[in-house]
Write a protein that holds these residues in place. Structure first.
Motif, PDB file in Angstrom:
ATOM      1  N   ALA A 109       0.849  -1.206   0.000  1.00  0.00           N
ATOM      2  CA  ALA A 109       0.000   0.000   0.000  1.00  0.00           C
ATOM      3  C   ALA A 109       0.881   1.252   0.000  1.00  0.00           C
ATOM      4  CB  ALA A 109      -0.927  -0.003   1.219  1.00  0.00           C
ATOM      5  N   ILE A 110       2.006   1.181   0.684  1.00  0.00           N
ATOM      6  CA  ILE A 110       2.931   2.331   0.729  1.00  0.00           C
ATOM      7  C   ILE A 110       3.617   2.506  -0.624  1.00  0.00           C
ATOM      8  CG2 ILE A 110       5.018   3.279   1.822  1.00  0.00           C
ATOM      9  CD1 ILE A 110       4.260   1.627   4.342  1.00  0.00           C
ATOM     10  N   THR A 111       4.144   1.405  -1.163  1.00  0.00           N
ATOM     11  CA  THR A 111       4.916   1.535  -2.410  1.00  0.00           C
ATOM     12  C   THR A 111       4.008   1.950  -3.576  1.00  0.00           C
ATOM     13  OG1 THR A 111       4.715  -0.847  -2.800  1.00  0.00           O
ATOM     14  CG2 THR A 111       6.742  -0.090  -1.742  1.00  0.00           C
ATOM     15  N   ARG A 112       2.729   1.561  -3.504  1.00  0.00           N
ATOM     16  CA  ARG A 112       1.813   1.932  -4.602  1.00  0.00           C
ATOM     17  C   ARG A 112       1.496   3.426  -4.626  1.00  0.00           C
ATOM     18  NH1 ARG A 112      -0.837  -3.248  -3.941  1.00  0.00           N
ATOM     19  NH2 ARG A 112      -2.224  -2.266  -2.439  1.00  0.00           N
ATOM     20  N   THR A 113       1.896   4.155  -3.570  1.00  0.00           N
ATOM     21  CA  THR A 113       1.663   5.610  -3.602  1.00  0.00           C
ATOM     22  C   THR A 113       2.802   6.326  -4.352  1.00  0.00           C
ATOM     23  OG1 THR A 113       2.909   6.069  -1.560  1.00  0.00           O
ATOM     24  CG2 THR A 113       0.539   5.580  -1.312  1.00  0.00           C
ATOM     25  N   ALA A 114       3.845   5.574  -4.708  1.00  0.00           N
ATOM     26  CA  ALA A 114       5.071   6.230  -5.196  1.00  0.00           C
ATOM     27  C   ALA A 114       5.005   6.617  -6.672  1.00  0.00           C
ATOM     28  CB  ALA A 114       6.258   5.301  -4.981  1.00  0.00           C
ATOM     29  N   ASP A 115       5.319   7.900  -6.930  1.00  0.00           N
ATOM     30  CA  ASP A 115       5.611   8.301  -8.310  1.00  0.00           C
ATOM     31  C   ASP A 115       7.047   7.894  -8.625  1.00  0.00           C
ATOM     32  OD1 ASP A 115       3.122   9.768  -8.605  1.00  0.00           O
ATOM     33  OD2 ASP A 115       4.008  11.269  -7.255  1.00  0.00           O
ATOM     34  N   ILE A 116       7.891   8.002  -7.576  1.00  0.00           N
ATOM     35  CA  ILE A 116       9.286   7.563  -7.704  1.00  0.00           C
ATOM     36  C   ILE A 116       9.512   6.524  -6.606  1.00  0.00           C
ATOM     37  CG2 ILE A 116      11.705   8.278  -7.547  1.00  0.00           C
ATOM     38  CD1 ILE A 116      10.746  11.139  -8.300  1.00  0.00           C
ATOM     39  N   LEU A 117       9.843   5.313  -7.015  1.00  0.00           N
ATOM     40  CA  LEU A 117      10.038   4.233  -6.043  1.00  0.00           C
ATOM     41  C   LEU A 117      11.500   3.801  -6.062  1.00  0.00           C
ATOM     42  CD1 LEU A 117       8.899   2.104  -4.070  1.00  0.00           C
ATOM     43  CD2 LEU A 117       8.302   0.701  -6.053  1.00  0.00           C
ATOM     44  N   ILE A 118      12.147   3.889  -4.905  1.00  0.00           N
ATOM     45  CA  ILE A 118      13.559   3.503  -4.807  1.00  0.00           C
ATOM     46  C   ILE A 118      13.624   2.227  -3.981  1.00  0.00           C
ATOM     47  CG2 ILE A 118      15.888   4.241  -4.121  1.00  0.00           C
ATOM     48  CD1 ILE A 118      14.727   6.438  -5.833  1.00  0.00           C
ATOM     49  N   ALA A 119      14.212   1.182  -4.539  1.00  0.00           N
ATOM     50  CA  ALA A 119      14.344  -0.081  -3.802  1.00  0.00           C
ATOM     51  C   ALA A 119      15.781  -0.250  -3.350  1.00  0.00           C
ATOM     52  CB  ALA A 119      13.921  -1.246  -4.700  1.00  0.00           C
ATOM     53  N   ALA A 120      15.999  -0.239  -2.037  1.00  0.00           N
ATOM     54  CA  ALA A 120      17.342  -0.442  -1.461  1.00  0.00           C
ATOM     55  C   ALA A 120      17.192  -1.384  -0.280  1.00  0.00           C
ATOM     56  CB  ALA A 120      17.955   0.881  -1.041  1.00  0.00           C
ATOM     57  N   VAL A 121      16.828  -2.625  -0.591  1.00  0.00           N
ATOM     58  CA  VAL A 121      16.401  -3.595   0.415  1.00  0.00           C
ATOM     59  C   VAL A 121      17.430  -4.708   0.602  1.00  0.00           C
ATOM     60  CG1 VAL A 121      14.423  -5.025   1.127  1.00  0.00           C
ATOM     61  CG2 VAL A 121      14.072  -3.209  -0.527  1.00  0.00           C
ATOM     62  N   GLY A 122      18.058  -5.124  -0.496  1.00  0.00           N
ATOM     63  CA  GLY A 122      18.991  -6.248  -0.428  1.00  0.00           C
ATOM     64  C   GLY A 122      18.289  -7.588  -0.464  1.00  0.00           C
ATOM     65  N   LYS A 123      17.087  -7.622  -1.108  1.00  0.00           N
ATOM     66  CA  LYS A 123      16.359  -8.897  -1.239  1.00  0.00           C
ATOM     67  C   LYS A 123      16.013  -9.082  -2.720  1.00  0.00           C
ATOM     68  CE  LYS A 123      14.560 -10.013   3.136  1.00  0.00           C
ATOM     69  NZ  LYS A 123      14.561  -9.116   4.256  1.00  0.00           N
ATOM     70  N   PRO A 124      16.474 -10.198  -3.319  1.00  0.00           N
ATOM     71  CA  PRO A 124      16.301 -10.361  -4.760  1.00  0.00           C
ATOM     72  C   PRO A 124      14.835 -10.304  -5.201  1.00  0.00           C
ATOM     73  CG  PRO A 124      17.269 -12.349  -3.751  1.00  0.00           C
ATOM     74  CD  PRO A 124      17.206 -11.317  -2.693  1.00  0.00           C
ATOM     75  N   GLN A 125      14.570  -9.471  -6.188  1.00  0.00           N
ATOM     76  CA  GLN A 125      13.258  -9.371  -6.874  1.00  0.00           C
ATOM     77  C   GLN A 125      12.103  -9.200  -5.901  1.00  0.00           C
ATOM     78  OE1 GLN A 125      14.293 -13.042  -8.722  1.00  0.00           O
ATOM     79  NE2 GLN A 125      14.653 -12.077 -10.717  1.00  0.00           N
ATOM     80  N   PHE A 126      12.369  -8.420  -4.855  1.00  0.00           N
ATOM     81  CA  PHE A 126      11.415  -8.236  -3.756  1.00  0.00           C
ATOM     82  C   PHE A 126      10.215  -7.368  -4.183  1.00  0.00           C
ATOM     83  CE2 PHE A 126      10.338  -5.606   0.022  1.00  0.00           C
ATOM     84  CZ  PHE A 126       9.962  -6.603   0.911  1.00  0.00           C
ATOM     85  N   ILE A 127      10.486  -6.351  -4.983  1.00  0.00           N
ATOM     86  CA  ILE A 127       9.410  -5.442  -5.421  1.00  0.00           C
ATOM     87  C   ILE A 127       8.769  -6.017  -6.682  1.00  0.00           C
ATOM     88  CG2 ILE A 127       8.861  -3.096  -6.252  1.00  0.00           C
ATOM     89  CD1 ILE A 127       9.838  -2.925  -3.369  1.00  0.00           C
ATOM     90  N   THR A 128       7.506  -6.386  -6.552  1.00  0.00           N
ATOM     91  CA  THR A 128       6.810  -7.005  -7.686  1.00  0.00           C
ATOM     92  C   THR A 128       5.832  -5.996  -8.307  1.00  0.00           C
ATOM     93  OG1 THR A 128       5.187  -7.827  -6.131  1.00  0.00           O
ATOM     94  CG2 THR A 128       6.971  -9.336  -6.728  1.00  0.00           C
ATOM     95  N   ALA A 129       5.302  -6.348  -9.457  1.00  0.00           N
ATOM     96  CA  ALA A 129       4.428  -5.421 -10.200  1.00  0.00           C
ATOM     97  C   ALA A 129       3.244  -4.961  -9.344  1.00  0.00           C
ATOM     98  CB  ALA A 129       3.946  -6.089 -11.477  1.00  0.00           C
TER      99      ALA A 129
END
Ligand SMILES: NC(=O)c1ccc[n+]([C@@H]2O[C@H](COP(=O)([O-])OP(=O)(O)OC[C@H]3O[C@@H](n4cnc5c(N)ncnc54)[C@H](OP(=O)(O)O)[C@@H]3O)[C@@H](O)[C@H]2O)c1
Length: 294
Positions: free
Chosen positions: A201-221
């Motif tokens: 719900a948080i990431t879907r608010t993003a116009d600009i989404l930065i992923a700096a998690v260190g987990k492979p393919q964590f952010i999905t469509a």
């Protein structure tokens, strides 16, 4: 919903462009300062990944005309020996940037060594003085990967002011400085982390989404707003079903590219920018000295 394919943000091309521009800038400054810029990369032990990173940095230095003062220390090197080396590099007029290649062997206190680097030679921008300058919006050395992300956004003329930016990850190395840089560029910034609730719900608010998690393919469509700009800072090595080793980011590139407007690939996205900004930082410190001279 109409299907789209995101524009790929080419970090390698921008990193190469920055390095070519540095060649001319260094020649110009060298005529005034009378010596080339210098960078010292300190490595301890024989971690093969670190050795590859250090060699990449030294090759890039040679390419643009920065002198390398790096040293490779054996694993058993003591804290006092390294502290002494940093002190002598702090005093060395030929050295504009000092970098400690992490991780260090466990008997060494990396933070104490990092704090010992003179803030004006802190090529990685991680000294508290430089982080403080970032918080205060003052000029100073900026951490390389976050500064690289900002330059990628600028190169692709991606608007930041007034945009909703979500940074997933809050490390001092990546997440926090990126969030501060986006804030300084007038984005409305949310920082998410491992304790955040309902992350999609948080990431879907993003116009600009930065992923700096260190987990492979964590952010999905499903976690991405259609038309968002997706910047993947992650570098993870995975073994494929065929038993091959390959690098992937924190974003599931194949699914997210069909929904985002812009996306960085891994490799050749954010990664190559880090070294170019390290060189830029070294030249920035060098130029500051040149200005003091003239
Ligand atoms: N491109 C480059 O040159 C470059 C440079 C540096 C790093 N990297 C890569 O960038 C990635 C991140 O690096 P880092 O040093 O920032 O890593 P890190 O220090 O391990 O930080 C990871 C962050 O992700 C958060 N996180 C972990 N699991 C999560 C989850 N399930 N949901 C939401 N957030 C979660 C953590 O939250 P907590 O704080 O709550 O634990 C933490 O803040 C790594 O893949 C690294 O290899 C790339």
């Amino acid at each position: 919903m109409t299907s789209r394919t995101a524009q790929i943000i080419d970090g390698k091309a921008l990193a190469d462009k920055i390095q070519s521009q540095l060649v001319g800038r260094i020649q110009e400054l060298q005529a005034k300062i009378g010596r080339p810029p210098g960078l010292a990369v300190l490595m301890v032990g024989d971690n093969p990944a670190s050795a590859a990173y250090v060699s990449g940095k030294e090759k890039a230095c040679t390419k643009v005309g920065i002198a390398s003062f790096g040293k490779h220390f054996p694993t058993e090197t003591t804290q006092a020996e390294l502290a002494q080396e940093i002190e002598s590099l702090n005093q060395d007029e030929r050295v504009d940037g000092i970098l400690i290649q992490l991780p260090l062997p466990p008997h060494l206190d990396a933070q104490a060594l990092l704090y010992q680097i003179h803030p004006d030679k802190d090529a990685d921008g991680l000294h508290p003085v430089n982080l403080g300058r970032l918080v205060r919006g003052e000029p100073g050395l900026r951490s390389c990967t976050p500064a690289g992300v900002m330059q990628l956004l600028a190169e692709y003329q991606i608007p930041i002011q007034g945009q909703q930016a979500v940074v997933v990850g809050r490390s001092i190395l990546v997440g926090k400085p990126i969030a501060l840089m986006l804030l300084a560029a007038d984005a409305t910034v949310t920082i998410a982390h491992s304790r955040s609730q309902d992350l999609p719900a948080i990431t879907r608010t993003a116009d600009i989404l930065i992923a700096a998690v260190g987990k492979p393919q964590f952010i999905t469509a499903e976690m991405v707003k259609p038309g968002a700009v997706v910047i993947d800072v992650g570098i993870n090595r995975i073994t494929t079903a065929e038993g091959k080793s390959r690098l992937v980011g924190d974003v599931d590139f194949e699914s997210v590219k069909n929904i985002a407007q812009f996306i960085t690939p891994v490799p050749k996205g954010v990664g190559p920018m880090t070294v170019s900004i390290l060189l830029e930082n070294t030249v920035w410190s060098y130029a500051q000295k040149g200005m003091k001279k003239s």
